[in-house]
Design an enzyme around this catalytic site. Structure first.
Site, PDB file in Angstrom:
ATOM      1  N   ASP A  25       4.479   0.617  11.914  1.00 20.57           N
ATOM      2  CA  ASP A  25       3.317   0.162  11.345  1.00 20.57           C
ATOM      3  C   ASP A  25       3.286  -1.565  11.590  1.00 20.57           C
ATOM      4  O   ASP A  25       2.250  -2.120  11.582  1.00 20.57           O
ATOM      5  CB  ASP A  25       3.464   0.021   9.908  1.00 20.57           C
ATOM      6  CG  ASP A  25       3.263   1.545   9.304  1.00 20.57           C
ATOM      7  OD1 ASP A  25       3.347   1.743   8.055  1.00 20.57           O
ATOM      8  OD2 ASP A  25       2.925   2.452  10.089  1.00 20.57           O
ATOM      9  N   LYS A  55       0.982  -1.115  -0.049  1.00 21.38           N
ATOM     10  CA  LYS A  55      -0.075  -0.194   0.147  1.00 21.38           C
ATOM     11  C   LYS A  55       0.772   1.177   0.019  1.00 21.38           C
ATOM     12  O   LYS A  55       0.638   2.102  -0.809  1.00 21.38           O
ATOM     13  CB  LYS A  55      -0.894  -0.041   1.233  1.00 21.38           C
ATOM     14  CG  LYS A  55      -1.497   1.312   1.617  1.00 21.38           C
ATOM     15  CD  LYS A  55      -2.564   1.348   2.866  1.00 21.38           C
ATOM     16  CE  LYS A  55      -1.830   1.511   4.172  1.00 21.38           C
ATOM     17  NZ  LYS A  55      -1.644   3.126   4.353  1.00 21.38           N
ATOM     18  N   ASN A  56       1.807   1.290   0.913  1.00 17.88           N
ATOM     19  CA  ASN A  56       2.538   2.528   1.200  1.00 17.88           C
ATOM     20  C   ASN A  56       3.781   2.921  -0.262  1.00 17.88           C
ATOM     21  O   ASN A  56       4.404   3.673   0.038  1.00 17.88           O
ATOM     22  CB  ASN A  56       3.169   2.518   2.566  1.00 17.88           C
ATOM     23  CG  ASN A  56       2.190   2.669   3.399  1.00 17.88           C
ATOM     24  OD1 ASN A  56       1.210   3.051   3.184  1.00 17.88           O
ATOM     25  ND2 ASN A  56       2.538   2.382   4.546  1.00 17.88           N
ATOM     26  N   CYS A  65      -4.616  12.512  11.896  1.00 20.99           N
ATOM     27  CA  CYS A  65      -5.479  11.234  12.127  1.00 20.99           C
ATOM     28  C   CYS A  65      -5.081  10.655  13.488  1.00 20.99           C
ATOM     29  O   CYS A  65      -4.364  11.334  14.464  1.00 20.99           O
ATOM     30  CB  CYS A  65      -5.016  10.194  11.069  1.00 20.99           C
ATOM     31  SG  CYS A  65      -3.409   9.598  11.139  1.00 20.99           S
ATOM     32  N   ARG A  76       0.201  14.681  12.355  1.00 17.98           N
ATOM     33  CA  ARG A  76       0.746  14.219  10.843  1.00 17.98           C
ATOM     34  C   ARG A  76       1.053  15.716  10.222  1.00 17.98           C
ATOM     35  O   ARG A  76       0.263  15.960   9.072  1.00 17.98           O
ATOM     36  CB  ARG A  76      -0.388  13.598  10.201  1.00 17.98           C
ATOM     37  CG  ARG A  76      -0.802  12.273  10.872  1.00 17.98           C
ATOM     38  CD  ARG A  76       0.237  11.227  11.086  1.00 17.98           C
ATOM     39  NE  ARG A  76       0.736  10.653   9.706  1.00 17.98           N
ATOM     40  CZ  ARG A  76       0.261   9.477   9.215  1.00 17.98           C
ATOM     41  NH1 ARG A  76      -0.942   9.093   9.626  1.00 17.98           N
ATOM     42  NH2 ARG A  76       0.687   9.134   8.009  1.00 17.98           N
ATOM     43  N   ARG A 109      -8.764  -0.488   4.245  1.00 15.67           N
ATOM     44  CA  ARG A 109      -7.841   0.550   3.737  1.00 15.67           C
ATOM     45  C   ARG A 109      -6.500  -0.200   3.377  1.00 15.67           C
ATOM     46  O   ARG A 109      -6.080   0.258   2.355  1.00 15.67           O
ATOM     47  CB  ARG A 109      -7.593   1.739   4.674  1.00 15.67           C
ATOM     48  CG  ARG A 109      -8.923   2.584   4.764  1.00 15.67           C
ATOM     49  CD  ARG A 109      -8.369   3.602   5.796  1.00 15.67           C
ATOM     50  NE  ARG A 109      -7.133   4.282   5.084  1.00 15.67           N
ATOM     51  CZ  ARG A 109      -6.114   4.692   6.123  1.00 15.67           C
ATOM     52  NH1 ARG A 109      -6.238   4.593   7.259  1.00 15.67           N
ATOM     53  NH2 ARG A 109      -5.068   5.084   5.469  1.00 15.67           N
TER      54      ARG A 109
HETATM   55  C1  EPZ Z   1       4.206   7.009   5.654  1.00 13.63           C
HETATM   56  O1  EPZ Z   1       3.325   7.758   6.464  1.00 13.63           O
HETATM   57  C2  EPZ Z   1       3.305   5.604   5.870  1.00 13.63           C
HETATM   58  N1  EPZ Z   1       2.091   5.993   5.204  1.00 13.63           N
HETATM   59  C3  EPZ Z   1       2.643   5.460   7.451  1.00 13.63           C
HETATM   60  O2  EPZ Z   1       2.095   4.129   7.309  1.00 13.63           O
HETATM   61  C4  EPZ Z   1       3.862   5.047   8.229  1.00 13.63           C
HETATM   62  O3  EPZ Z   1       3.652   4.705   9.632  1.00 13.63           O
HETATM   63  C5  EPZ Z   1       4.828   6.198   8.085  1.00 13.63           C
HETATM   64  O4  EPZ Z   1       5.309   6.553   6.899  1.00 13.63           O
HETATM   65  C6  EPZ Z   1       6.231   6.007   8.919  1.00 13.63           C
HETATM   66  O5  EPZ Z   1       6.932   4.660   8.381  1.00 13.63           O
HETATM   67  C7  EPZ Z   1       2.153   5.995   3.643  1.00 13.63           C
HETATM   68  O6  EPZ Z   1       3.259   5.698   3.353  1.00 13.63           O
HETATM   69  C8  EPZ Z   1       0.825   6.268   2.988  1.00 13.63           C
HETATM   70  P1  EPZ Z   1       6.289  10.339   8.056  1.00 13.63           P
HETATM   71  P2  EPZ Z   1       4.076   9.418   6.519  1.00 13.63           P
HETATM   72  O7  EPZ Z   1       6.152  11.404   7.214  1.00 13.63           O
HETATM   73  O8  EPZ Z   1       4.874   9.352   5.308  1.00 13.63           O
HETATM   74  C9  EPZ Z   1       6.794  13.570  11.201  1.00 13.63           C
HETATM   75  C10 EPZ Z   1       0.208   2.967   7.711  1.00 13.63           C
HETATM   76  O9  EPZ Z   1      -0.278   2.214   8.699  1.00 13.63           O
HETATM   77  N2  EPZ Z   1       6.725  14.364  10.278  1.00 13.63           N
HETATM   78  O10 EPZ Z   1       7.383   9.114   7.729  1.00 13.63           O
HETATM   79  O11 EPZ Z   1       3.005  10.430   6.460  1.00 13.63           O
HETATM   80  C11 EPZ Z   1       5.337  12.801  11.693  1.00 13.63           C
HETATM   81  O12 EPZ Z   1       4.487  13.549  12.373  1.00 13.63           O
HETATM   82  C12 EPZ Z   1       0.588   4.204   7.775  1.00 13.63           C
HETATM   83  O13 EPZ Z   1       0.393   2.142   6.661  1.00 13.63           O
HETATM   84  C13 EPZ Z   1       6.737  15.893  10.299  1.00 13.63           C
HETATM   85  O14 EPZ Z   1       7.159  16.233  11.493  1.00 13.63           O
HETATM   86  O15 EPZ Z   1       4.876   9.303   7.591  1.00 13.63           O
HETATM   87  C14 EPZ Z   1       6.023  11.463  12.233  1.00 13.63           C
HETATM   88  O16 EPZ Z   1       6.034  11.708  13.614  1.00 13.63           O
HETATM   89  C15 EPZ Z   1       0.386   4.873   9.064  1.00 13.63           C
HETATM   90  N3  EPZ Z   1       6.883  16.719   9.415  1.00 13.63           N
HETATM   91  C16 EPZ Z   1       7.320  11.276  11.530  1.00 13.63           C
HETATM   92  O17 EPZ Z   1       7.773  12.496  10.938  1.00 13.63           O
HETATM   93  C17 EPZ Z   1       6.570  16.135   8.077  1.00 13.63           C
HETATM   94  O18 EPZ Z   1       6.616  17.179   7.081  1.00 13.63           O
HETATM   95  C18 EPZ Z   1       7.227  10.165  10.396  1.00 13.63           C
HETATM   96  O19 EPZ Z   1       6.027  10.420   9.599  1.00 13.63           O
HETATM   97  C19 EPZ Z   1       6.270  14.776   7.721  1.00 13.63           C
HETATM   98  C20 EPZ Z   1       6.387  13.723   9.022  1.00 13.63           C
END
Ligand code: EPZ
Length: 420
Positions: free
Chosen positions: A306, A22-23, A115, A120, A398
């Site tokens: 995850d 998915k990701n 969420c 996020r 999802r």
């Molecule tokens: C991706 O989300 C995945 N989703 C998530 O999977 C996964 O948990 C996450 O990466 C971490 O591995 C998809 O790929 C669709 P991040 P993403 O940006 O990219 C902070 C699932 O269950 N952050 O790596 O949105 C954020 O708050 C989902 O399949 C900032 O501070 O996650 C978090 O604490 C859930 N500023 C950390 O970084 C930003 O601009 C990691 O988030 C972006 C993120």
């Protein structure tokens, strides 16, 4: 809203085939916006998030055809404004910004909602776009990005929790069509980011370093169509492996990439689970008594956030104390209160959950919340004595293709109950 009714206490036995990730597929679908030529994407999982992303691409003017697990997208003429309501509903849709900025030099999307697992934010995405020369404006719930020219830049994408997965993909996609060279430091190293990079390279992008903390993108004038098979879903594979161990069964997992699962399998082996490889197949069973282990989630190649909820269920079944610390998201313990309804003894201390494992679980009605918390409740229901009703199963749909069908194939007594 549908629910899953699970009769627990039955060890899982048999074979399960892992679907596409998915990701990886969500940003790859967004990347098709970077070219007017047709793209073919294979091993596309049948998920509601994929259907959502297909609707978003269509709302932008792309022609989208999904037949079984093969997707064809042709973004011949597209507009730079996404459908507010559609985009707001799915966090992953933020990754259309980079391609729109790269192709049209402008993008408008609704600010993705936070969420249940955390705020996020997208500050790092926007920092990357601004470094490439985009002017960013946030108003009325929309974020607008506009650039006369996109110019390659050196930028640092590390945030408070390490790197950003979709942020890295987003900026990388915009940079493919920028003038000059972009170097992303503190890039995410997840396999899904590598898969996006490989798709972009197949489209003619010039990218090196994907999978390492430093990715270099040399901009090109335009990209062409490509035909790409998505990597298997490492989190789905981890979920079934943990379900096999939790029910004391023996499951053969087909089509997974064991090299994407090293941290999960390392912890599972420490916990007393036997995982053996025969070619591309993995067989998971208990290798004797379970042992409690401590887990801390980290960016790849550390233990994936995850799979944290699913691992917690195995620890709840294991005599002893284990400490599970969530370092990626600020509130990813929604599953704890629901697991307690099944008899689990878990205390939360800040970013850590203290699991006092070993008490047998007994079935009860529980409420799904985020995607992976829901998967954890299903595993707990499979291991618990009696019947567990997991409500709001749309969370599961999802991110898990045909989860009840795949579990029945493994001998589980699971029925999808349509809500009347
Ligand atoms: C991706 O989300 C995945 N989703 C998530 O999977 C996964 O948990 C996450 O990466 C971490 O591995 C998809 O790929 C669709 P991040 P993403 O940006 O990219 C902070 C699932 O269950 N952050 O790596 O949105 C954020 O708050 C989902 O399949 C900032 O501070 O996650 C978090 O604490 C859930 N500023 C950390 O970084 C930003 O601009 C990691 O988030 C972006 C993120």
């Amino acid at each position: 809203m549908d629910s899953l009714s699970i009769e627990g206490g039955i060890p899982l036995h048999g074979e399960v085939t892992i679907s596409g990730a998915k990701n990886a597929v969500l940003p790859i679908m967004a990347a098709t916006l970077l070219t007017a030529e047709p793209c073919i994407i294979r091993r596309v999982p049948d998920l509601s998030d994929v259907k959502f992303m297909a609707q978003i691409l269509t709302s932008l003017g792309a022609e989208v055809k999904l037949e079984g697990n093969t997707l064809e997208v042709r973004a011949a003429r597209i507009k730079g404004v996404g459908d507010y309501d559609l985009i707001r509903k799915m966090r992953g849709s933020i990754c259309i910004m980079g391609p729109l900025l790269g192709r049209l030099r402008q993008a408008t999307v609704s600010l993705p909602g936070g969420c249940i697992i955390g705020a996020r934010p997208i500050n790092l995405h926007l920092k990357g776009f601004a470094a490439l020369g985009a002017e960013i404006k946030v108003e009325g719930g929309y974020v607008h990005a506009k650039a006369e020219r996109l110019t390659g830049a050196d930028l640092f994408l590390g945030g408070r929790a390490g790197s950003t997965v979709l942020g890295t993909a987003n900026v990388m996609m915009a940079a493919t069509l920028a003038d000059g060279v972009t170097v992303i430091e503190s890039a995410a190293c997840e396999p899904e980011v590598v898969d996006v990079a490989n798709f972009l390279i197949a489209m003619g992008a010039k990218i090196t370093g994907a999978g390492s903390p430093t990715i270099t993108i040399t901009g090109v004038k335009e990209l062409h169509g490509a035909d790409h098979e998505v990597i298997p879903d490492r989190i789905e594979a981890a979920t079934y492996a943990l379900a096999a161990a939790a029910t004391n069964g023996e499951v053969k997992i087909l089509g997974a990439r064991p090299d994407h699962l090293s941290a999960v399998f390392d912890k599972m082996r420490d916990a007393g689970v036997r995982i053996t490889r025969h070619g591309a197949a993995l067989t998971v069973s208990r290798g004797g008594d379970l042992k409690s282990v401590d887990v801390t989630t980290l960016p790849y190649s550390g233990f994936p956030t995850d799979a944290q909820a699913q691992m917690m269920v195995l620890m709840a079944l294991t005599p002893g104390i284990s400490i599970i610390t969530e370092r990626i998201f600020e509130s990813r313990f929604m599953h704890v209160s629901e697991l307690a309804r099944l008899g689990a003894e878990i205390d939360i201390e800040g970013p850590s959950a203290i699991v006092k494992g070993g008490r047998p679980l007994s079935g009860a009605p529980v409420m799904a919340s985020d995607l992976r918390a829901s998967a954890a409740l299903v595993i707990a229901g499979l291991a618990a004595r009696g019947t567990t009703q997991v409500n709001r199963v749309y969370h599961l749909d999802r991110g898990y293709e045909n989860i009840d069908g795949k579990l029945r194939q493994l001998g589980a007594r699971v029925a999808r109950v349509e809500e009347t």
